[in-house]
Design a protein around this motif. Structure first.
Motif, PDB file in Angstrom:
ATOM      1  N   UNK A 295      54.393  13.436  59.626  1.00 15.99           N
ATOM      2  CA  UNK A 295      53.729  14.110  60.741  1.00 15.99           C
ATOM      3  C   UNK A 295      52.550  14.937  60.244  1.00 15.99           C
ATOM      4  N   UNK A 296      52.751  15.625  59.118  1.00 16.12           N
ATOM      5  CA  UNK A 296      51.696  16.497  58.608  1.00 16.12           C
ATOM      6  C   UNK A 296      50.500  15.726  58.079  1.00 16.12           C
TER       7      UNK A 296
ATOM      8  N   UNK B 103      60.078  12.889  57.604  1.00 13.59           N
ATOM      9  CA  UNK B 103      59.418  12.841  58.903  1.00 13.59           C
ATOM     10  C   UNK B 103      58.353  13.932  58.997  1.00 13.59           C
ATOM     11  N   UNK B 104      58.650  15.091  58.413  1.00 17.05           N
ATOM     12  CA  UNK B 104      57.686  16.189  58.445  1.00 17.05           C
ATOM     13  C   UNK B 104      56.448  15.832  57.643  1.00 17.05           C
TER      14      UNK B 104
ATOM     15  N   UNK C 297      63.635  18.657  49.599  1.00 17.82           N
ATOM     16  CA  UNK C 297      64.188  19.385  50.730  1.00 17.82           C
ATOM     17  C   UNK C 297      63.348  19.169  51.977  1.00 17.82           C
ATOM     18  N   UNK C 298      62.044  18.947  51.770  1.00 19.42           N
ATOM     19  CA  UNK C 298      61.176  18.770  52.924  1.00 19.42           C
ATOM     20  C   UNK C 298      61.408  17.397  53.524  1.00 19.42           C
ATOM     21  N   UNK C 299      61.727  17.349  54.782  1.00 24.48           N
ATOM     22  CA  UNK C 299      62.067  16.060  55.398  1.00 24.48           C
ATOM     23  C   UNK C 299      60.876  15.101  55.428  1.00 24.48           C
TER      24      UNK C 299
ATOM     25  N   UNK D 196      64.534  15.589  63.466  1.00 22.25           N
ATOM     26  CA  UNK D 196      63.212  15.388  64.052  1.00 22.25           C
ATOM     27  C   UNK D 196      63.206  14.087  64.862  1.00 22.25           C
TER      28      UNK D 196
ATOM     29  N   UNK E 261      59.709   4.373  59.461  1.00 21.33           N
ATOM     30  CA  UNK E 261      59.214   5.531  60.197  1.00 21.33           C
ATOM     31  C   UNK E 261      57.726   5.437  60.465  1.00 21.33           C
TER      32      UNK E 261
ATOM     33  N   UNK F 103      46.572  18.672  66.143  1.00 27.89           N
ATOM     34  CA  UNK F 103      47.215  18.878  64.851  1.00 27.89           C
ATOM     35  C   UNK F 103      47.950  20.213  64.772  1.00 27.89           C
TER      36      UNK F 103
ATOM     37  N   UNK G 145      66.183  17.811  58.646  1.00 25.61           N
ATOM     38  CA  UNK G 145      65.013  16.954  58.658  1.00 25.61           C
ATOM     39  C   UNK G 145      65.162  15.778  59.594  1.00 25.61           C
TER      40      UNK G 145
ATOM     41  N   UNK H 291      45.783   8.146  62.167  1.00 27.83           N
ATOM     42  CA  UNK H 291      46.845   7.202  62.458  1.00 27.83           C
ATOM     43  C   UNK H 291      46.724   5.965  61.602  1.00 27.83           C
TER      44      UNK H 291
ATOM     45  N   UNK I   8      66.165   5.089  62.018  1.00 33.62           N
ATOM     46  CA  UNK I   8      65.695   4.555  63.286  1.00 33.62           C
ATOM     47  C   UNK I   8      66.579   3.419  63.776  1.00 33.62           C
TER      48      UNK I   8
ATOM     49  N   UNK J  59      49.211  13.058  59.320  1.00 32.89           N
ATOM     50  CA  UNK J  59      48.397  12.423  60.358  1.00 32.89           C
ATOM     51  C   UNK J  59      47.089  13.172  60.599  1.00 32.89           C
ATOM     52  N   UNK J  60      47.152  14.492  60.751  1.00 29.63           N
ATOM     53  CA  UNK J  60      45.874  15.196  60.948  1.00 29.63           C
ATOM     54  C   UNK J  60      44.916  14.972  59.788  1.00 29.63           C
TER      55      UNK J  60
ATOM     56  N   UNK K 292      70.883  20.025  54.833  1.00 34.58           N
ATOM     57  CA  UNK K 292      69.436  19.977  54.630  1.00 34.58           C
ATOM     58  C   UNK K 292      68.863  18.673  55.163  1.00 34.58           C
TER      59      UNK K 292
ATOM     60  N   UNK L 265      56.080   5.098  63.872  1.00 31.29           N
ATOM     61  CA  UNK L 265      55.912   6.188  64.830  1.00 31.29           C
ATOM     62  C   UNK L 265      54.479   6.717  64.830  1.00 31.29           C
ATOM     63  N   UNK L 266      53.759   6.459  63.726  1.00 27.60           N
ATOM     64  CA  UNK L 266      52.388   6.951  63.679  1.00 27.60           C
ATOM     65  C   UNK L 266      51.388   5.819  63.497  1.00 27.60           C
TER      66      UNK L 266
ATOM     67  N   UNK M  74      56.329  21.072  62.842  1.00 24.91           N
ATOM     68  CA  UNK M  74      56.786  20.754  61.490  1.00 24.91           C
ATOM     69  C   UNK M  74      57.166  21.977  60.674  1.00 24.91           C
TER      70      UNK M  74
ATOM     71  N   UNK N 273      51.332  19.695  66.105  1.00 23.34           N
ATOM     72  CA  UNK N 273      52.163  19.021  65.108  1.00 23.34           C
ATOM     73  C   UNK N 273      52.659  20.030  64.085  1.00 23.34           C
TER      74      UNK N 273
END
Lengths: 381, 243, 313
Positions: B106-107, B102-103, B98-100, A321, B190, A344, A318, B114, A218, B109-110, A314, B193-194, A351, A347
C-alpha cells in the motif's frame, strides 16, 4: 563504548542526505494535484540548513564520544523532539507564490522527514535505555495532531475528514486481529501437544497447518466466502448473528487458521525440546500425565509457545488489512479507499496505525517473553 | 529408492496437475461451475497461461534480485567482521518482518504508482530478509576449528569467506531461498489489489464477484507452484556431511 | 520384601526379561549388574510400573503392586535416574518437595524434611533456593537422592544414578551413599554396569545376562557357586583384588606388637586393597596399624587368610 558508533555514523549520513537532498514535505493544492516538493531550505533557509546540519553533526559526535551521561541525556531528549518540531514547522509553512485554499490544501510528509526521523531513531537507539524516547519521538507529533496544532499536515486532514470511520475501523481491526489470535491459542497448543505425543501424526498435522501458510491469504478468503454464504442462506439465523459470506466472518475464520501455524509449530517444537530425563523422573516420582503436563511440561515449554503466539498476533494485525477486501472493515478499508481515490495521505492514514500496532505488539510480547524466561531460569547469583 | 520415488513422485504429481490445470482450463472451469452451481463462466480477458506467466515473471524477478542483493549484503556484512553491523542488519530485518506485506504494498503505490512496481518492491524486500538472515547464520555456523584451520593454512580473509565459509553455508542459504520463494509465490497474489498482473487477478475478481470458480482457477496454480518450488528446493539442498 | 516372580518381557525379537524371579530382602541393597542390554534397567522399571511386563507378578510386602494405581505406587517408591531429571524451573527445595506436596503433607513438615535431607546428603542448607542449573553434577545427583527420599519411602530404585558424574566425584558420592544406606537401611534396588560400584555398595549382587540372572550372591562369594564362563568373564580374573575394597584392616585377625620407629603406619580404616598395595611395595619394612591404642602387625598372609575365609567360607 564502541557499540552504537556505527548507528551514529549512519545517522549522520542520513541526516545529511535528508536535509540537503530530499524534500521534507510535499505541498499539494488539493488532494489530487501534483505535489510541490518542499526542501528543508524552504523552511529555514539555506543557512538554516547548514546550521541545523552542523548542530546535528555536533550532537551526534558528542554522543559518540565517552562523555558524561548527563549531557548525553539532554542531547537525545533534544533529538527526540526534532520530528515533532519539524512536522510542526511543516504545518505552519506557507509556500511563497502559490495560490491555495487553506481548506483544500495540505502538506504531505516527504521522504526527507522520513529520513530525518530515521536519523533520530538511529541516534536514540545507539544509547542505552532508549525505549521511552522512541515513544516520545512518535508521541509528540501525534500529540500535536490531537491538540489540533498541525492541521495542515495531509494525514491529519484526512483524519479530520474520516474521523468516525477511522475510529470505527480501528476498533474493528483490533477486534478482528486479536480475537482470531486468541481463539487460535488453545487449539494451537493442543494440536502441537498432540503432534508431540503421537509422533506418527506429527507429519500430517504439521503439513496441513503448513498448507494454510503456503496458500495465499487471498485464496483462503475467497474460498471461505463460498461455503459461508451458502450456509447463511440455508440457515438464516446465522445471518441474523452477522455471519455471512462477507464481512467479519470470512476474515475471522481465515485469520484464525493463519494464526494456527506458528502456534502449532512452536508448541510442537517446545514440547520436543523438553529434557527426557526430566519427564522420566517426573513419571517415576508418581505424577499423573495431567500433573506432568501442568506442572512440568507446560511451564518449561511456555517461552517457545509464547514466541509462537507472538508471531501469530503480529501476523494477524498485518493480515487483517485484507479484511477490507471482503467488507470486514478494519484499516484495510481505509487503505483501499485511499488507493481507489489515489489519495496517498489516506493510504498512509490506514497503513501507519497498522505498522505501529504491529511494532507495539512485537515489543510487548518480547518483554513478556523475556520476563518469563527470567522467571524460569531463576535469579542468577 | 522408495524415498526417492516419494519425493520426486509428489513433485511430479504437483507438476502434472499444474500443467493439466493450465492446459484444460475452460473444461475445468465449466466442470467447477457445474459443481458449485454458482458463478458464471466469465469471458476472461487474459488466458490463464498468460496470468501464470506474469506471475512467474513477477516472482522470479523479485526473488532473483533479492538473492543477489541478499547474498551480497550478507557477504559484505561478514567481510566487514563488524559485530555491530551484523546485529544492526539483523535487528533491521526482524523489524522489517514485523511490518505487514500488505502495508508495504500500500505504501509503495504513492511512490511507484499502480501496476507491477509496488508488488515487485514488496516481494523484493520480503525475500531479502530470510536470505540475508540465513546467509549470515549459515556463515556464522561454520565451526570455528574449520575457520581456524583455514587461517592457519594461509587463507586471507576474503578467501576464507568465499572458499571455506560460503560453500559450507550453502544448505542454510538454500533453505532461506526456499522460504523466500515459497512465500513470494503466495504473496504475489496481493499485487492484483494494486493493479499488478499474475494469478491474483482471477482471485480478486472472484472475491469481488463472489465467484468461487474464479478464486479456484487462480488459487490452485499458485498453491501447486508453491508446493513444487518447496519440494524441488528441498531436494536440491546439499546434505551437509560434515559433523 | 519385594518379590518378583517369573518376569518376562520381550521387545519384538529381543528378550529383555526371560522368566526371571528375584527376591529383595528388607533393608538390603541389591545391585543388578551386567553388560548393556541384559535387562537390568527393564527389571528395575517393572517395579514402579514404568514398564509393564508381558508376564509375571511383583509383590511388595506380599501386596501385589497392581493393587495400586501406578501413580500411587510410584509416590511410595523413590526413583533416581542417571540424568537426574531435576525440574529446571523449580528451586532445589521445590524439587525435593514435589512428592510430599502430592501426598499433601503440611508445609512445616515438608520444610523440616528438606532441611533434614540436605544435611543427610551433605549439602549446605543455603542450597535450598538454588536452581538446578547452578549445581555441579555431583550436587545435582545428591539433590536427586534427596528428592527420591523426600516422602520417606521404604523402597529406592536407582538406575545408574552416578553414571553421569566424573570419576572423582563419583567415588565421593558412592561412599556418601554407602554411609546413608547404613544409616537409613532402605530396601534398595541398584542398577549399574560398574563392577567396582556394585562391590562397594551391594549387600548382594545379581549378575544378569540376556534377561536371566546368572548368579545371585554376596560380593565376596560372587563367582564361587557354579563355575560359569560368562560370569567369570564378566567379573574378571582379578576379582579377588576388587573385593578387598569391601573390608578394612579392622576386619582382620592381627597379632599385637610393639611399635618401632621404622615401621610403616596405616590407618585402621584403610581398605584391604590399599593395605595390600602398601605391603607389596614396602618390602622388608614392617607395616603396622593402630586400633584402640594397640599396635598390630599387618602381613600379606593376614590378608590372604581373610580373603580365603570370606571367599570360600
Amino acid at each position: 563504548m564502541t557499540s552504537g558508533r556505527l548507528r551514529l555514523r549512519l545517522a549522520g549520513l542520513v541526516l545529511l542526505g535528508s536535509s540537503f537532498g530530499l524534500p521534507v514535505g510535499d505541498f499539494k493544492i488539493n488532494r489530487i494535484m501534483r505535489p510541490i516538493p518542499v526542501p528543508l531550505s524552504d523552511l529555514i533557509g539555506t543557512f538554516g540548513v547548514i546550521l541545523v546540519v552542523f548542530i546535528g553533526g555536533v550532537a551526534l559526535w558528542t554522543l559518540a564520544k565517552s562523555m558524561s551521561s548527563f549531557i548525553k541525556r539532554w542531547i537525545v531528549w533534544g533529538l527526540a523532539l526534532v520530528p515533532g518540531v519539524l512536522i510542526f514547522g511543516l504545518s505552519t509553512f506557507i509556500p511563497a507564490g502559490v495560490e491555495f485554499n487553506p481548506e483544500a490544501a495540505r502538506m504531505a510528509l516527504g521522504a526527507g522527514t522520513a529520513g530525518i526521523y530515521l536519523a533520530v531513531l538511529l541516534a536514540i537507539t545507539s544509547q542505552p535505555s532508549s525505549r521511552w524516547l522512541i515513544v516520545v519521538s512518535i508521541g509528540l507529533p501525534i500529540g500535536l495532531a490531537v491538540l489540533g496544532q498541525i492541521p495542515m499536515i495531509g494525514i491529519v486532514k484526512e483524519y479530520q475528514n474520516y474521523k468516525s470511520t477511522f475510529n470505527a475501523e480501528f476498533i474493528r481491526h483490533l477486534t478482528l486481529a486479536l480475537s482470531s489470535g486468541v481463539i487460535a491459542i488453545l487449539p494451537g497448543i493442543l494440536m502441537g501437544y498432540w503432534a508431540y505425543k503421537y509422533p506418527k501424526s506429527s507429519e500430517g498435522i504439521l503439513s496441513v497447518v503448513n498448507l494454510f501458510q503456503v496458500a495465499p491469504t487471498l485464496s483462503l478468503l475467497g474460498l471461505i466466502m463460498i461455503p459461508l454464504s451458502l450456509l447463511s442462506k440455508q440457515f438464516p439465523f446465522l445471518k441474523s448473528l452477522g455471519i455471512s459470506g462477507i464481512g467479519f466472518a470470512p476474515a475471522f475464520i481465515v485469520l484464525t487458521l493463519y494464526a494456527l501455524m506458528p502456534i502449532v509449530a512452536n508448541a510442537y517444537a517446545a514440547f520436543k525440546q523438553l529434557d527426557p530425563a526430566v519427564l522420566e523422573s517426573a513419571k517415576g516420582m508418581g505424577l499423573t500425565s495431567r500433573q506432568i503436563l501442568r506442572q512440568v511440561s507446560l511451564p518449561l515449554a511456555s517461552p517457545i509457545i509464547l514466541s509462537g503466539i507472538r508471531t501469530a498476533f503480529t501476523q494477524n494485525i498485518g493480515n487483517a488489512i485484507l479484511a477490507g477486501l471482503v467488507g470486514g472493515g478494519g484499516f484495510g478499508a481505509i487503505i483501499f479507499l485511499g488507493l481507489s481515490q489515489s489519495a496517498s495521505d489516506l493510504v498512509l492514514l490506514g497503513t501507519l496505525p497498522v505498522v505501529i500496532m504491529a511494532l507495539i505488539t512485537e515489543s510487548l510480547f518480547e518483554r513478556i517473553q523475556a520476563r518469563l524466561e527470567r522467571q524460569l531460569r531463576g535469579a542468577h547469583d | 529408492m522408495a524415498k526417492y520415488i516419494k519425493t520426486w513422485g509428489l513433485t511430479l504429481i504437483y507438476g502434472l496437475s499444474l500443467v493439466w490445470w493450465l492446459a484444460d482450463t475452460s473444461r475445468i472451469k465449466a466442470q467447477l461451475v457445474e459443481w458449485f452451481g454458482i458463478g458464471s463462466p466469465l469471458i476472461e480477458r487474459t488466458p490463464l497461461s498468460t496470468l501464470v506467466w506474469q506471475h512467474i515473471t513477477l516472482v522470479s524477478i523479485a526473488t532473483l534480485a533479492a538473492i543477489l542483493v541478499g547474498i551480497g549484503l550478507g557477504l559484505a556484512v561478514r567481510l566487514s567482521r563488524s559485530e555491530e553491523l551484523e546485529s544492526l542488519v539483523i535487528r533491521f530485518g526482524a523489524l522489517g518482518e514485523t511490518i505487514p506485506s500488505a502495508a508495504v504494498i500500500a505504501l509503495s503505490v504513492p511512490l511507484l504508482g499502480y501496476g507491477n512496481e509496488p508488488i515487485l518492491l514488496a516481494l523484493f524486500l520480503y525475500a531479502i530478509l530470510p536470505i540475508v538472515r540465513n546467509t549470515l547464520s549459515g556463515l556464522n555456523s561454520v565451526a570455528p576449528d574449520i575457520t581456524e584451520a583455514a587461517k592457519g593454512m594461509g587463507f586471507t580473509e576474503i578467501q576464507q569467506v568465499f572458499k571455506v565459509e560460503f560453500p559450507l553455508a550453502f544448505p542454510t542459504l538454500i533453505a532461506g531461498i526456499r522460504t523466500a520463494l515459497v512465500i513470494n509465490i503466495s504473496a504475489a497474489t496481493l499485487g492484483a489489489t494494486v493493479g499488478a498482473g499474475g494469478l491474483g487477478v482471477p482471485i480478486i475478481a472472484g472475491i469481488r464477484t463472489s465467484d468461487p470458480v474464479l478464486v479456484l482457477i487462480g488459487s490452485v496454480p499458485v498453491i501447486l507452484m508453491a508446493l513444487v518450488a518447496d519440494r524441488v528446493l528441498r531436494s536440491i539442498t546439499p546434505q551437509r556431511s560434515i559433523p | 520384601m519385594i518379590k518378583l516372580s517369573h518376569m518376562t518381557k520381550t521387545y519384538g525379537a529381543i528378550t529383555a526379561l526371560d522368566d526371571l524371579s528375584l527376591e529383595v530382602r528388607n533393608g538390603e541393597c541389591l545391585v543388578l549388574i551386567g553388560p548393556s542390554g541384559c535387562g537390568k534397567s527393564t527389571l528395575l522399571k517393572t517395579i514402579n510400573r514404568l514398564v509393564e511386563p508381558d508376564a509375571g507378578e511383583i509383590t511388595i510386602h506380599q501386596k501385589p503392586i497392581h493393587d495400586y494405581a501406578p501413580e500411587v505406587l510410584r509416590r511410595q517408591i523413590g526413583y533416581c535416574i542417571q540424568g537426574v531429571g531435576l525440574f529446571p524451573h523449580l528451586s532445589v527445595s521445590d524439587n525435593i518437595a514435589v512428592v510430599p506436596r502430592l501426598l499433601k503433607w503440611d508445609e512445616p513438615k515438608i520444610q523440616a524434611r528438606i532441611d533434614e535431607l540436605l544435611t543427610l546428603t551433605g549439602l549446605p542448607l543455603s542450597y535450598k533456593t538454588k536452581r538446578p542449573h547452578q549445581l555441579s553434577g555431583g550436587e545435582a545427583q545428591r539433590v536427586g537422592v534427596c528428592r527420591a527420599l523426600a516422602a520417606d519411602p521404604e523402597v529406592l530404585l536407582m538406575d545408574e544414578p552416578f553414571g553421569a558424574v566424573d570419576p572423582m566425584t563419583r567415588e565421593q558420592i558412592q561412599l556418601a551413599f554407602r554411609e546413608l544406606q547404613r544409616r537409613l537401611k532402605k530396601t534398595v534396588l541398584f542398577v549399574t554396569h560398574d563392577l567396582e560400584e556394585a562391590i562397594l555398595l551391594g549387600d548382594r549382587i545379581a549378575l544378569m545376562h540376556r534377561g536371566k540372572i546368572l548368579e545371585l550372591s554376596t560380593p565376596e562369594s560372587l563367582g564361587q557357586s557354579t563355575p560359569n564362563e560368562t560370569v567369570n568373564q564378566f567379573i574378571g580374573a582379578d576379582y579377588a583384588l576388587r573385593i578387598l575394597r569391601r573390608s578394612t584392616l579392622e576386619d582382620l585377625k592381627l597379632t599385637a606388637v610393639q611399635p618401632q620407629t621404622e615401621d610403616r603406619r596405616l590407618e585402621s580404616t584403610s581398605s584391604l586393597k590399599e593395605a595390600l598395595a602398601v605391603l607389596l611395595e614396602s618390602g622388608n619394612q614392617r607395616v603396622i596399624t593402630v586400633i584402640d591404642h594397640q599396635a598390630y602387625r599387618v602381613d600379606v598372609g593376614d590378608i590372604m587368610a581373610h580373603l580365603q575365609a570370606v571367599r570360600y567360607g
